[in-house]
Motif scaffolding. Structure first.
Motif, PDB file in Angstrom:
ATOM      1  N   VAL A  98       0.858  -1.180   0.000  1.00  0.00           N
ATOM      2  CA  VAL A  98       0.000   0.000   0.000  1.00  0.00           C
ATOM      3  C   VAL A  98       0.892   1.227   0.000  1.00  0.00           C
ATOM      4  CG1 VAL A  98      -1.788   1.268   1.239  1.00  0.00           C
ATOM      5  CG2 VAL A  98      -1.844  -1.221   1.177  1.00  0.00           C
ATOM      6  N   GLU A  99       0.694   2.080  -1.003  1.00  0.00           N
ATOM      7  CA  GLU A  99       1.488   3.297  -1.134  1.00  0.00           C
ATOM      8  C   GLU A  99       1.142   4.264  -0.003  1.00  0.00           C
ATOM      9  OE1 GLU A  99       0.282   4.620  -4.956  1.00  0.00           O
ATOM     10  OE2 GLU A  99       1.603   3.248  -6.013  1.00  0.00           O
ATOM     11  N   PRO A 100       1.989   5.287   0.201  1.00  0.00           N
ATOM     12  CA  PRO A 100       1.700   6.266   1.254  1.00  0.00           C
ATOM     13  C   PRO A 100       0.315   6.891   1.127  1.00  0.00           C
ATOM     14  CG  PRO A 100       3.944   6.543   0.478  1.00  0.00           C
ATOM     15  CD  PRO A 100       3.296   5.507  -0.413  1.00  0.00           C
ATOM     16  N   ALA A 101      -0.181   7.028  -0.111  1.00  0.00           N
ATOM     17  CA  ALA A 101      -1.509   7.617  -0.311  1.00  0.00           C
ATOM     18  C   ALA A 101      -2.619   6.633   0.000  1.00  0.00           C
ATOM     19  CB  ALA A 101      -1.628   8.104  -1.755  1.00  0.00           C
ATOM     20  N   GLY A 102      -2.258   5.386   0.349  1.00  0.00           N
ATOM     21  CA  GLY A 102      -3.266   4.397   0.697  1.00  0.00           C
ATOM     22  C   GLY A 102      -3.738   3.553  -0.469  1.00  0.00           C
ATOM     23  N   ARG A 103      -3.076   3.687  -1.612  1.00  0.00           N
ATOM     24  CA  ARG A 103      -3.471   2.914  -2.789  1.00  0.00           C
ATOM     25  C   ARG A 103      -2.730   1.589  -2.837  1.00  0.00           C
ATOM     26  NH1 ARG A 103      -6.273   4.421  -6.840  1.00  0.00           N
ATOM     27  NH2 ARG A 103      -5.065   3.064  -8.199  1.00  0.00           N
ATOM     28  N   ILE A 104      -3.434   0.578  -3.299  1.00  0.00           N
ATOM     29  CA  ILE A 104      -2.876  -0.763  -3.469  1.00  0.00           C
ATOM     30  C   ILE A 104      -2.111  -0.824  -4.791  1.00  0.00           C
ATOM     31  CG2 ILE A 104      -3.585  -3.163  -3.894  1.00  0.00           C
ATOM     32  CD1 ILE A 104      -5.935  -2.576  -1.941  1.00  0.00           C
ATOM     33  N   TRP A 105      -0.972  -1.536  -4.800  1.00  0.00           N
ATOM     34  CA  TRP A 105      -0.132  -1.627  -5.999  1.00  0.00           C
ATOM     35  C   TRP A 105      -0.769  -2.586  -7.007  1.00  0.00           C
ATOM     36  CZ3 TRP A 105       4.107   1.277  -7.084  1.00  0.00           C
ATOM     37  CH2 TRP A 105       4.854   0.903  -8.207  1.00  0.00           C
ATOM     38  N   VAL A 106      -0.982  -2.092  -8.224  1.00  0.00           N
ATOM     39  CA  VAL A 106      -1.650  -2.853  -9.285  1.00  0.00           C
ATOM     40  C   VAL A 106      -0.618  -3.522 -10.187  1.00  0.00           C
ATOM     41  CG1 VAL A 106      -3.148  -2.679 -11.317  1.00  0.00           C
ATOM     42  CG2 VAL A 106      -3.653  -1.344  -9.261  1.00  0.00           C
ATOM     43  N   HIS A 107      -0.781  -4.832 -10.387  1.00  0.00           N
ATOM     44  CA  HIS A 107       0.113  -5.600 -11.250  1.00  0.00           C
ATOM     45  C   HIS A 107      -0.501  -5.975 -12.600  1.00  0.00           C
ATOM     46  CE1 HIS A 107       3.553  -6.412  -8.512  1.00  0.00           C
ATOM     47  NE2 HIS A 107       2.648  -6.069  -7.612  1.00  0.00           N
ATOM     48  N   TRP A 108      -1.824  -6.073 -12.650  1.00  0.00           N
ATOM     49  CA  TRP A 108      -2.462  -6.475 -13.909  1.00  0.00           C
ATOM     50  C   TRP A 108      -3.937  -6.132 -13.874  1.00  0.00           C
ATOM     51  CZ3 TRP A 108      -3.167 -12.199 -15.843  1.00  0.00           C
ATOM     52  CH2 TRP A 108      -3.185 -12.236 -17.254  1.00  0.00           C
ATOM     53  N   LEU A 109      -4.406  -5.529 -14.944  1.00  0.00           N
ATOM     54  CA  LEU A 109      -5.828  -5.242 -15.139  1.00  0.00           C
ATOM     55  C   LEU A 109      -6.222  -5.765 -16.508  1.00  0.00           C
ATOM     56  CD1 LEU A 109      -5.836  -1.441 -14.140  1.00  0.00           C
ATOM     57  CD2 LEU A 109      -6.568  -3.341 -12.690  1.00  0.00           C
ATOM     58  N   VAL A 110      -7.243  -6.595 -16.575  1.00  0.00           N
ATOM     59  CA  VAL A 110      -7.738  -7.120 -17.839  1.00  0.00           C
ATOM     60  C   VAL A 110      -9.260  -7.116 -17.785  1.00  0.00           C
ATOM     61  CG1 VAL A 110      -7.600  -8.981 -19.547  1.00  0.00           C
ATOM     62  CG2 VAL A 110      -5.777  -8.738 -17.852  1.00  0.00           C
ATOM     63  N   TRP A 111      -9.907  -6.639 -18.819  1.00  0.00           N
ATOM     64  CA  TRP A 111     -11.364  -6.650 -18.863  1.00  0.00           C
ATOM     65  C   TRP A 111     -11.844  -7.031 -20.266  1.00  0.00           C
ATOM     66  CZ3 TRP A 111      -8.358  -2.354 -18.228  1.00  0.00           C
ATOM     67  CH2 TRP A 111      -8.389  -1.396 -19.254  1.00  0.00           C
ATOM     68  N   ASN A 112     -13.155  -7.217 -20.374  1.00  0.00           N
ATOM     69  CA  ASN A 112     -13.775  -7.697 -21.620  1.00  0.00           C
ATOM     70  C   ASN A 112     -13.240  -9.056 -22.041  1.00  0.00           C
ATOM     71  OD1 ASN A 112     -15.222  -5.342 -21.543  1.00  0.00           O
ATOM     72  ND2 ASN A 112     -14.266  -4.404 -23.321  1.00  0.00           N
ATOM     73  N   VAL A 113     -12.869  -9.868 -21.054  1.00  0.00           N
ATOM     74  CA  VAL A 113     -12.481 -11.247 -21.323  1.00  0.00           C
ATOM     75  C   VAL A 113     -13.771 -11.991 -21.684  1.00  0.00           C
ATOM     76  CG1 VAL A 113     -11.470 -13.345 -20.355  1.00  0.00           C
ATOM     77  CG2 VAL A 113     -10.592 -11.098 -19.653  1.00  0.00           C
ATOM     78  N   PRO A 114     -13.798 -12.718 -22.812  1.00  0.00           N
ATOM     79  CA  PRO A 114     -15.015 -13.439 -23.181  1.00  0.00           C
ATOM     80  C   PRO A 114     -15.456 -14.388 -22.063  1.00  0.00           C
ATOM     81  CG  PRO A 114     -13.481 -13.395 -25.022  1.00  0.00           C
ATOM     82  CD  PRO A 114     -12.743 -12.842 -23.830  1.00  0.00           C
ATOM     83  N   PRO A 115     -16.755 -14.423 -21.753  1.00  0.00           N
ATOM     84  CA  PRO A 115     -17.225 -15.209 -20.614  1.00  0.00           C
ATOM     85  C   PRO A 115     -17.039 -16.714 -20.768  1.00  0.00           C
ATOM     86  CG  PRO A 115     -19.084 -14.340 -21.851  1.00  0.00           C
ATOM     87  CD  PRO A 115     -17.849 -13.703 -22.411  1.00  0.00           C
ATOM     88  N   GLU A 116     -16.842 -17.177 -21.987  1.00  0.00           N
ATOM     89  CA  GLU A 116     -16.612 -18.612 -22.200  1.00  0.00           C
ATOM     90  C   GLU A 116     -15.162 -19.017 -21.959  1.00  0.00           C
ATOM     91  OE1 GLU A 116     -16.389 -16.538 -26.266  1.00  0.00           O
ATOM     92  OE2 GLU A 116     -17.679 -16.434 -24.490  1.00  0.00           O
ATOM     93  N   THR A 117     -14.313 -18.063 -21.607  1.00  0.00           N
ATOM     94  CA  THR A 117     -12.899 -18.351 -21.352  1.00  0.00           C
ATOM     95  C   THR A 117     -12.756 -19.232 -20.114  1.00  0.00           C
ATOM     96  OG1 THR A 117     -12.285 -16.215 -22.314  1.00  0.00           O
ATOM     97  CG2 THR A 117     -10.639 -17.316 -20.908  1.00  0.00           C
ATOM     98  N   THR A 118     -12.030 -20.328 -20.266  1.00  0.00           N
ATOM     99  CA  THR A 118     -11.784 -21.221 -19.124  1.00  0.00           C
ATOM    100  C   THR A 118     -10.302 -21.318 -18.777  1.00  0.00           C
ATOM    101  OG1 THR A 118     -11.706 -23.147 -20.588  1.00  0.00           O
ATOM    102  CG2 THR A 118     -13.838 -22.621 -19.578  1.00  0.00           C
ATOM    103  N   THR A 119      -9.438 -20.929 -19.714  1.00  0.00           N
ATOM    104  CA  THR A 119      -7.988 -21.026 -19.495  1.00  0.00           C
ATOM    105  C   THR A 119      -7.299 -19.741 -19.914  1.00  0.00           C
ATOM    106  OG1 THR A 119      -8.026 -23.407 -19.891  1.00  0.00           O
ATOM    107  CG2 THR A 119      -5.897 -22.318 -20.077  1.00  0.00           C
ATOM    108  N   ILE A 120      -6.463 -19.227 -19.030  1.00  0.00           N
ATOM    109  CA  ILE A 120      -5.561 -18.114 -19.344  1.00  0.00           C
ATOM    110  C   ILE A 120      -4.164 -18.728 -19.360  1.00  0.00           C
ATOM    111  CG2 ILE A 120      -4.651 -15.884 -18.593  1.00  0.00           C
ATOM    112  CD1 ILE A 120      -7.628 -15.713 -19.248  1.00  0.00           C
ATOM    113  N   PRO A 121      -3.565 -18.898 -20.541  1.00  0.00           N
ATOM    114  CA  PRO A 121      -2.252 -19.551 -20.579  1.00  0.00           C
ATOM    115  C   PRO A 121      -1.139 -18.654 -20.034  1.00  0.00           C
ATOM    116  CG  PRO A 121      -2.890 -18.828 -22.775  1.00  0.00           C
ATOM    117  CD  PRO A 121      -4.052 -18.525 -21.865  1.00  0.00           C
TER     118      PRO A 121
END
Length: 195
Positions: A98-121
């Motif tokens: 958590v940064e001094p400002a209180g924010r959590i460190w972000v490593h990865w953001l992904v969206w609009n992943v098709p709902p039928e996805t079962t595997t992320i290689p």
């Protein structure tokens, strides 16, 4: 003033003081960004499950996925997506950083992943999905890199009833605002990584 009025007033005051916990945007997190659904702890909701063949929940993440090593995402498996989901989102963050400002460190953001996805290689190209900006200043996955001690990393999956019109490189705040009110199921996998 009656006892009931005093009790109601106290509850209201306490709710205001602790508004980041248990509110509409909070998923049960208590470590910064409780009002951002993308950065709060993804308390289990629904049958959605996220696992990895590379490490078990709460276990050590293999070195090769760290920022100082291959710096690629570990493989992930998704199960239990609701039938009415329009898309999935993935968030990886480090709640111990958590940064001094209180924010959590972000490593990865992904969206609009098709709902039928079962595997992320491993080393996924995010085909059919969109990636946001991590806190290393890049777009895509940024591996674990704790500066001081072993940290716990949260791999979170969300089933959503919407597809978002967010451009690549959008921030965690942008994603959280888009997600608010659209999460139909969520789950979390954790892993640890030493410095």
């Amino acid at each position: 003033m009656t006892r009931r009025t005093i009790t109601t007033a106290l509850v209201t005051i306490l709710a205001g003081c602790f508004g980041g916990f248990g509110g509409p945007g909070d998923s049960g997190g208590g470590n910064g960004d409780g009002d951002n659904p993308a950065l709060a702890r993804a308390t289990q909701r629904g049958d959605l499950r996220l696992t990895s063949p590379a490490f078990g929940d709460g276990e050590r993440i293999p070195d090769r996925y760290g920022r100082g090593e291959r710096d690629v995402n570990p493989p992930l498996e998704i199960e239990g997506v609701p039938d009415d989901a329009d898309s999935l989102a993935l968030v990886v963050d480090d709640s111990d950083a958590v940064e001094p400002a209180g924010r959590i460190w972000v490593h990865w953001l992904v969206w609009n992943v098709p709902p039928e996805t079962t595997t992320i290689p491993e080393d996924w190209e995010a085909a059919g999905a969109v990636e946001g900006e991590n806190d290393f200043g890049g777009v895509g996955y940024g591996g674990p890199s704790p500066p001081d001690a072993e940290h716990t990393y949260r791999f979170k999956a969300y089933a959503l009833d919407a597809v978002f019109d967010l451009e690549a490189g959008a921030s965690a705040d942008d994603l959280g605002a888009a997600m608010d009110g659209h999460v139909t199921a969520q789950t979390q996998l954790t892993g640890t990584y030493p410095p």
